[in-house]
Structure formats: structure tokens, C-alpha cells
Design an enzyme around this catalytic site. Sequence first.
Site, PDB file in Angstrom:
ATOM      1  N   SER A 166       0.512  -1.128   0.218  1.00 34.64           N
ATOM      2  CA  SER A 166       0.098  -0.132  -0.199  1.00 34.64           C
ATOM      3  C   SER A 166       0.803   1.057   0.254  1.00 34.64           C
ATOM      4  O   SER A 166       1.862   0.974   0.548  1.00 34.64           O
ATOM      5  CB  SER A 166      -0.841   0.004   1.247  1.00 34.64           C
ATOM      6  OG  SER A 166      -1.553   1.344   1.456  1.00 34.64           O
ATOM      7  N   TYR A 225      -1.909  -1.573  10.424  1.00 37.24           N
ATOM      8  CA  TYR A 225      -2.083  -1.495   9.193  1.00 37.24           C
ATOM      9  C   TYR A 225      -0.883  -1.128   8.118  1.00 37.24           C
ATOM     10  O   TYR A 225      -0.269  -1.920   7.817  1.00 37.24           O
ATOM     11  CB  TYR A 225      -2.945  -0.972   8.405  1.00 37.24           C
ATOM     12  CG  TYR A 225      -3.418  -0.521   7.141  1.00 37.24           C
ATOM     13  CD1 TYR A 225      -4.125  -2.112   6.346  1.00 37.24           C
ATOM     14  CD2 TYR A 225      -3.260   0.136   5.648  1.00 37.24           C
ATOM     15  CE1 TYR A 225      -4.000  -2.026   5.002  1.00 37.24           C
ATOM     16  CE2 TYR A 225      -3.614   0.029   5.115  1.00 37.24           C
ATOM     17  CZ  TYR A 225      -3.553  -1.176   4.118  1.00 37.24           C
ATOM     18  OH  TYR A 225      -3.783  -1.354   2.665  1.00 37.24           O
TER      19      TYR A 225
END
Length: 333
Positions: free
Chosen positions: A179, A191
Site C-alpha cells: 500500500s 495496517y
Amino acid sequence: MDPWSMLMFLCEDGMWMYVGGTVAVVWAAVWFYLDCQQVTRFHNKYVLVTGSDSGFGNLLCRQLDRKGFRVIAACLTEKGADDLKRATGPHMRTVLLDVTSTDSIKKAVEWTRQEVGEHGLWGIVNNAGRSLPMGPSEWMRIEDFQSTLKVNMIGMIETTMNFLPLIKKAKGRIVNVASVLGRVAANGGGYCISKFAVESFSDCLRRDISYFGIKVSIIEPGFFKTQVTSLDPIEKELHRLWNQLTPEVRESYGEKYLDKYIKVQRLIMNAVCDSDLSKVTNCMEHALTSAYPRTRYSAGWDAKFVWIPLSYMPACVVDLGLKLVLPRPAKSV
């Protein structure tokens, strides 16, 4: 001509500009040519995609199926697998896979070994993941970190290592979904940590197994409209995190902080989230079909023009930018 004379010649009349420009044009032409070269015989190549119930994984399975690949869609739920089989061709295969379960991974590997036979596994796309909870780091408990790391980091590594013998047999591809938040840590929780880990693991793995003809690529999507960026679950988790804080911590942030933080999340998601998921799946497809796949793929305008350039900036610039966007705690100094 000796080196000094050569240098003087290049400096005359701006000759170095012409030489430099020629080198740049030749380099770009060679890069573009190699980038366009594709492998052949897709119908003999098996590709396994994790997290195929929805989002990027689901779209990629449909895309590869139309292209003629032998797709193995690894789904978490029976419903996800059934829905995908109904929407695709006769060559689509599905298998249930929970990347947090060692037993589930081993069963999926054994099933896949029987399915691919002597062909081996041409590609694995590690797409399965979760994003929540995300929020200020102080709001997290250790289990909040663990729940995300178990899927995005440990699950991805364990799945890759178990399928590696099949990939090695086919001299295939490993495509790991990271990401832009694996380049810029914009919020707390597991995350960003997990996506930094995906980047690091992929770099190490690529260098270690390149001798065996295996290519490793990293996909770095920007913000897209998927379940990961859905506002309702994000806000629900933020309320849960807020409610578990001690009175002292809540007081330090102020009663209005949560509402302000949620408003910022809404603004960001509504402003930058792209609904065209094919920008990501096209990168995944290229990593599987190109004769010379790229090491990294940045998908989305925000990735290319905001997050990736920001990742090369000094830390103080990133810190200042985030401070200007996020609300200020009531008792900040």
C-alpha cells in the site's frame, strides 16, 4: 583522445546536453520495449489469488479468467467462492483459505499441488488483508495490532513460504499487495506496520530467490473504494477504540476530538478514493504476464502524485503535513 580531452569536448557548446539527452531517450526506449514484452501460453499457467471474495482479488480472478489463465481463487467464505464460480468460466477453480490458519494453508497447498500437477504454480497474488482498526496509536491495545498483523504480515509470509515450492517448480511470480501506507505511515494501528513489513519481506525474498528464475513484485495501491476504505466500519471501530480509553486519556484528547477525527476521515475518503479498481488489477496482471515485470507498481493518481513523492521527502515535511490535516488534541503542548 585522452579522458581530459574528451571531457573538454563534451563541455564545449553544450555537447554534454545532447549526449545526456540521447542516453535518456535510449534508456526510455529500451525500458518501454522490455516493459511491453509478454510471456505466452496463458492456458498452461496456474495463478492463485488470495482474498478473492471481493475487491481487487475478485476482479483480478475475473480478469485473468477472461485472459485464459487457470485461475485458483482462494476465498475466505463459501459464499464468496460460489458467487465467483457462477460469474466466471469453466476453468475457474476455488479453494477455501484462511491465511491466519496454518491448517487451512496446508490444506490449500495440498489441494493446489494436486490441481496444478507437473505445471507448478505460475503465480500467487497475496491480496488477502484487513485494515481495521486504524486510528491514533495510543488508542490501540496489543490485540488491535495483532489482529491486523496476523492477516497482513504473518498470514502473507506463511502463505508465500508454503506455496513457494510450487512456484519454484514453475519459475513463476510472487505478487504481494502492499500500500502507499507502506511508504508513508499516516495513521496508527497495525495496517501501516504490516504494509511496511510487506515491502521489506518482498525485497528480501526477491533478492534471495532471483537465482531460481522467480520474480517478486510489489503492488502499492493508493486509496480505492473497497471494503477496506468503507466509512461505516472505520467509524464503528473508531467509536469502539474511543469507548475503551481510560478517562485520563479521553480527557487529554478532548470530547470533540473523536468527531473531528471522523470528519477528517470522511473528507479524505470522499475526496481521494478511486472507484476504478482496474487500475490496481491491471498492475497485478502486468506483474503476471510481463516477461520483465516491474519491482514496484504504484496504482492510482494519489499514489503517483502524492504518497510516493511524499515518501521521499524529509520526515519533518511528512510530520508537518499530517499535523495540518489531523485535529489537535485538547491538551497538546
